[in-house]
Scaffold this motif. Structure first.
Motif, short mmCIF file in Angstrom:
data_model
loop_
_atom_site.label_atom_id
_atom_site.label_comp_id
_atom_site.label_asym_id
_atom_site.label_seq_id
_atom_site.Cartn_x
_atom_site.Cartn_y
_atom_site.Cartn_z
N VAL A 1 40.79 42.15 39.59
CA VAL A 1 40.58 40.77 40.05
C VAL A 1 41.33 40.56 41.36
O VAL A 1 42.52 40.88 41.47
N TRP A 2 40.62 40.00 42.35
CA TRP A 2 41.19 39.77 43.66
C TRP A 2 40.95 38.31 44.07
O TRP A 2 39.82 37.94 44.39
N ASP A 3 42.02 37.50 44.03
CA ASP A 3 41.93 36.07 44.36
C ASP A 3 40.80 35.39 43.59
O ASP A 3 39.99 34.64 44.17
N GLY A 4 40.73 35.70 42.30
CA GLY A 4 39.73 35.06 41.45
C GLY A 4 38.38 35.74 41.44
O GLY A 4 37.49 35.34 40.69
N VAL A 5 38.21 36.78 42.27
CA VAL A 5 36.94 37.51 42.33
C VAL A 5 37.06 38.78 41.48
O VAL A 5 37.97 39.59 41.69
N HIS B 1 37.78 42.14 49.58
CA HIS B 1 38.51 41.02 48.96
C HIS B 1 40.02 41.18 49.08
O HIS B 1 40.78 40.55 48.33
N GLY B 2 40.46 42.01 50.03
CA GLY B 2 41.88 42.07 50.35
C GLY B 2 42.66 43.20 49.73
O GLY B 2 43.89 43.22 49.82
#
Length: 304
Positions: free
Chosen positions: A281-285, A260-261
């Protein structure tokens, strides 16, 4: 510059210690030095996988005689005296330990493991000599270095090993992985694939996490057969079941972060090791650390 200085210092120590061995020919009058069969460089210094901040060079000293603690300490003192004669201004310390002894200056350490020739291994007395397991482990270190020299000279493999050492240092869940496991894992990830071509460093780094996440080093897995041991020994079986579970769940969490980056956090460029133990949390994930799948029966009984 500091790193190069430290490595040069270690190299000088190694050369001087090997000089001690060379001086132990039959013409040598010193009984202690006559008992040295050979001196072998092993470990990350020999393999070219040493990382910054870990300026430790490992050697194995093979004796012709049975290694008692008194003899090992006497040998350590003799080597220290020899080095002080050659470099009187150098600040050197000699510290005996259960494996042998360490020689250190202000910048680096030469760690010497003592063992004996193979025929003597069956004659050891636990009350008099060094631990048999440690003596066998020293011989294993020699075998590991020989195998690495013959099979893993590709620069990408060495670079990946250094990255894995850094990853293991920053994330405690990967601490059970031994240096030898990391060597074999890097070799496997880069060279063992359907295309029979070496993977790039980026692809191999991700593949290591994928392998560990898939249970490559878990009970029942084929894993990697130790090329230096007979009997089809799997390298991950030296870890306890709890450690195998911990390595797997930590790799799964890190792989999810990477997917997820979160590569900067994985590589240590940003953030800290909390991403493996705390929710992030990664871009909403949302990535939540996984719980252990293995629980010892003693723990279950205590909970009851």
């Amino acid at each position: 510059k500091d790193k190069s200085s430290c490595l040069i210092t270690v190299f000088e120590i190694l050369v001087q210690i090997c000089f001690v061995k060379d001086s132990s020919a039959n013409t040598c009058q010193d009984f202690l030095l006559q008992q040295i069969e050979e001196v072998r460089q092993v470990g990350s210094y020999k393999k070219g996988t040493m990382t910054t901040g870990n300026n430790v060079a490992d050697l194995v000293v093979v004796l012709k005689t049975l290694p008692t603690k008194e003899a090992v300490e006497a040998l350590g003192n003799k080597v220290w005296e020899t080095l002080k004669m050659k470099e009187p201004r150098e600040v050197l310390t000699m510290i005996p330990n259960e494996k042998g002894f360490e020689l250190s200056n202000t910048e680096a350490t030469a760690r010497l493991m003592i063992t004996t020739i193979p025929p003597n291994l069956k004659k050891l007395d636990p009350a008099l000599h060094l631990d048999s397991k440690l003596l066998h482990a020293a011989h294993a270190s020699i075998r590991h270095s020989r195998w690495f020299e013959e099979n893993s000279q590709q620069p990408t493999i060495k670079t990946l090993i250094r990255l894995l050492h850094d990853l293991r240092k920053r994330f405690t869940g990967l601490a059970p992985l031994s240096p030898w496991m990391l060597d074999l894992l890097a070799h496997y990830a880069i060279l063992n694939n359907p295309n029979r071509t070496a993977l790039s460093l980026t692809a191999a780094y991700r593949r290591v996490l994928q392998l560990l996440s898939a249970g490559f080093f878990c009970p029942g897995s084929a894993g990697i057969s130790d090329p230096c041991e007979g009997g089809n020994v799997r390298v991950h079986t030296s870890m306890s079941l709890e450690e195998q579970d911990l390595v797997c769940l930590t790799a799964q969490t890190l792989l999810r972060v990477l997917s997820h980056g979160g590569f900067k956090q994985i590589l240590g460029i940003e953030g800290n090791s909390s991403i493996a133990t705390e929710m992030s949390v990664w871009d909403g994930v949302v990535v939540s650390p996984l719980e252990r799948a293995y629980e010892r029966s003693e723990d279950r009984r205590d909970g009851e």
